[in-house]
Design an enzyme around this catalytic site. Structure first.
Site, PDB file in Angstrom:
ATOM      1  N   ASN A  75      10.420   0.523 -19.742  1.00 33.80           N
ATOM      2  CA  ASN A  75      10.042   0.682 -18.325  1.00 33.80           C
ATOM      3  C   ASN A  75      10.702   1.907 -17.686  1.00 33.80           C
ATOM      4  O   ASN A  75      11.480   1.828 -16.752  1.00 33.80           O
ATOM      5  CB  ASN A  75      10.337  -0.595 -17.516  1.00 33.80           C
ATOM      6  CG  ASN A  75      11.793  -1.035 -17.548  1.00 33.80           C
ATOM      7  OD1 ASN A  75      12.566  -0.632 -18.406  1.00 33.80           O
ATOM      8  ND2 ASN A  75      12.166  -1.867 -16.596  1.00 33.80           N
TER       9      ASN A  75
ATOM     10  N   ASP B  95      20.684  -6.972 -21.423  1.00 31.81           N
ATOM     11  CA  ASP B  95      19.721  -6.633 -20.369  1.00 31.81           C
ATOM     12  C   ASP B  95      20.383  -5.692 -19.357  1.00 31.81           C
ATOM     13  O   ASP B  95      20.162  -5.807 -18.145  1.00 31.81           O
ATOM     14  CB  ASP B  95      19.175  -7.884 -19.680  1.00 31.81           C
ATOM     15  CG  ASP B  95      17.973  -7.573 -18.784  1.00 31.81           C
ATOM     16  OD1 ASP B  95      17.405  -6.459 -18.899  1.00 31.81           O
ATOM     17  OD2 ASP B  95      17.607  -8.438 -17.955  1.00 31.81           O
TER      18      ASP B  95
HETATM   19  O1  DOR Z   1      16.828  -7.989 -13.889  1.00 27.49           O
HETATM   20  C1  DOR Z   1      16.061  -7.294 -14.515  1.00 27.49           C
HETATM   21  N1  DOR Z   1      16.078  -5.940 -14.429  1.00 27.49           N
HETATM   22  N2  DOR Z   1      15.183  -7.875 -15.298  1.00 27.49           N
HETATM   23  C2  DOR Z   1      14.220  -7.176 -15.917  1.00 27.49           C
HETATM   24  O2  DOR Z   1      13.467  -7.760 -16.640  1.00 27.49           O
HETATM   25  C3  DOR Z   1      14.075  -5.743 -15.693  1.00 27.49           C
HETATM   26  C4  DOR Z   1      15.353  -5.146 -15.335  1.00 27.49           C
HETATM   27  C5  DOR Z   1      15.232  -3.740 -14.815  1.00 27.49           C
HETATM   28  O3  DOR Z   1      14.538  -2.938 -15.421  1.00 27.49           O
HETATM   29  O4  DOR Z   1      15.878  -3.431 -13.808  1.00 27.49           O
END
Ligand code: DOR
Length: 425
Positions: free
Chosen positions: A95, A306
């Protein structure tokens, strides 16, 4: 290339079951000898007495933000935070801007990583073009360019027909599908876990069912297509039960859990503190207990951070307006040691497996083990060292951590990538 001799550490390698004090000699980026009392000339020495020496940790879920969001993180800064956390390898989610939905972007990330990263970087390609959930991305060419998995991460594929097709393609290209399991219709408008704390704070809730229905759907699709399906940052009791059941039925299903979901619950969030805002959200104490049980029983395959950097300008707004996500690379080991090992829930060997062989197996990486001929990636940590995390000294460009100021027992001491000590405390 210089030789590196790591001496006198407690060498723990889940792949071989080794747990003994000894030395490791690395030459030309590869482990060339292991054993007690090694001697070699012309080496750089590292005295690991009193420390634990393990395969280089792998974090299969990191957001590096480059290209496109370099104000939050770059491949360089994210990789520096990684090695300061003991991670020799990191996988970066697609992303970015542009989204990594095409071999050109995959190659760009790898090229940048070759030039600036201090850790090994593995790109994860998107499932659909622009992660818009409609048209499949060029999965085959991204894999050929070096993508190790596909995922639409924060923008999960809602259309089950598209997900089915994606899994069919993934199966034929033999690449795992990682899903951030969240039914966006069920979670719409939510800012934290739906429960008593959300009611008390007057915030819209994200129900556990928003994760559970997608885990159920994806397990069914994995069964129908034969694709390898991996649940990202699994956070609920019900989802864990479903993964356990799928494994009993020998389906190709795996899952990861994030340190913050192991350490914190929705009740721990100081009111409206956006450093506790992430997706999936911090869940209930019952969910947290289930995740720990899943780690103890062996259902959980990997721990992944994450790591999701967001600059202060975005995190310091009204809670509802703040983006989801927290950084986690530099605290993952300490949080996990404290929650799982020092608490007596699992032995060190199991914890190390979750950071090494677990993710390596899911992604098919030739890393995560200590053996002659294996890549010279090594993580060295002191399980007892007391230290206080100061987020302002983080290598990340962002500061969004709920663990700022926390004192931990256990810390990374040095990280070796392809035979080079790229960071030491
Ligand atoms: O908390 C999150 N942040 N969950 C996600 O799935 C994406 C991520 C982000 O890209 O900031």
């Amino acid at each position: 290339m210089p030789k590196l001799l790591i001496k006198n550490g407690r060498v723990i390698d889940p792949a071989s079951g080794r747990d003994e004090v000894g030395d490791i000699l690395i030459k030309g980026g590869l482990i060339v000898r292991m054993g007690p009392n090694l001697h070699a000339t012309g080496v750089i020495g590292f005295d690991a007495s009193g420390m634990v020496v393990t395969p280089g940790f792998i974090d299969m879920h990191v957001h590096l933000r480059e290209p496109g969001f370099e104000h939050a993180e770059t491949i360089e800064s994210g990789s520096r935070a990684a090695v300061a956390g003991g991670f020799a390898s990191i996988c970066c989610m697609p992303n970015t801007s542009p989204v990594n939905d095409d071999a050109t972007v995959t190659r760009y990330i790898l090229e940048r990583a070759r030039n600036v990263a201090v850790a090994n970087v593995y790109p994860i390609g998107a499932i659909t073009e622009d992660s818009a959930g409609e048209k499949l991305a060029s999965i085959g060419s991204m894999k050929a360019a070096g993508a190790v998995a596909i995922s639409d991460d924060g923008r999960p594929v809602m259309n089950s027909r598209v997900m089915r097709r994606a899994m069919e393609y993934a199966r034929s290209f033999d690449i795992p599908v990682i899903d951030h399991c969240e039914d966006l219709n069920l979670s719409a408008g939510g800012d934290m876990h739906e429960g008593f704390p959300s009611v008390r704070l007057g915030l819209h809730g994200i129900p556990s069912s928003s994760e559970d229905v997608m885990v159920a759907r994806d397990i069914l699709l994995a069964e129908a297509t034969g694709a390898r399906f991996h649940v990202a940052h699994l956070s609920t009791r019900r989802s864990l039960e479903m993964v356990a059941q799928a494994k009993t039925r020998r389906l190709p299903v795996t899952c990861e859990v994030s340190p913050h979901h192991l350490a914190l619950t929705d009740a721990d969030m100081p009111a409206y503190d956006s450093n506790y805002k992430m997706r999936p959200p911090l869940r209930s104490a019952s969910d947290q207990a289930a995740l720990v049980e899943g780690i103890v029983s062996g259902v959980v395959d990997a721990i992944a951070t994450d790591h999701a950097p967001h600059p202060g300008s975005e995190k310091m707004q009204e809670f509802e307006k703040c983006p989801f996500g927290i950084i986690g690379l530099e605290t993952a080991l300490a949080v996990t040691l404290e929650t799982l090992v020092h608490s007596g829930r699992i032995p060190l060997m199991r914890m190390i497996e979750l950071f090494t062989t677990g993710p390596a197996r899911i992604l098919g990486l030739n890393r995560g083990r200590l053996a002659v001929g294996a890549p010279g990636d090594v993580t060295i940590f002191d399980p007892e060292l007391r230290w206080t995390y100061d987020v302002n000294r983080s290598f990340s460009k962002s500061r969004n951590s709920p663990f700022d100021g926390r004192t931990f027992r256990g810390a990374p001491m040095a990280t070796v990538v392809r035979g080079v000590v790229v960071w030491r405390r």
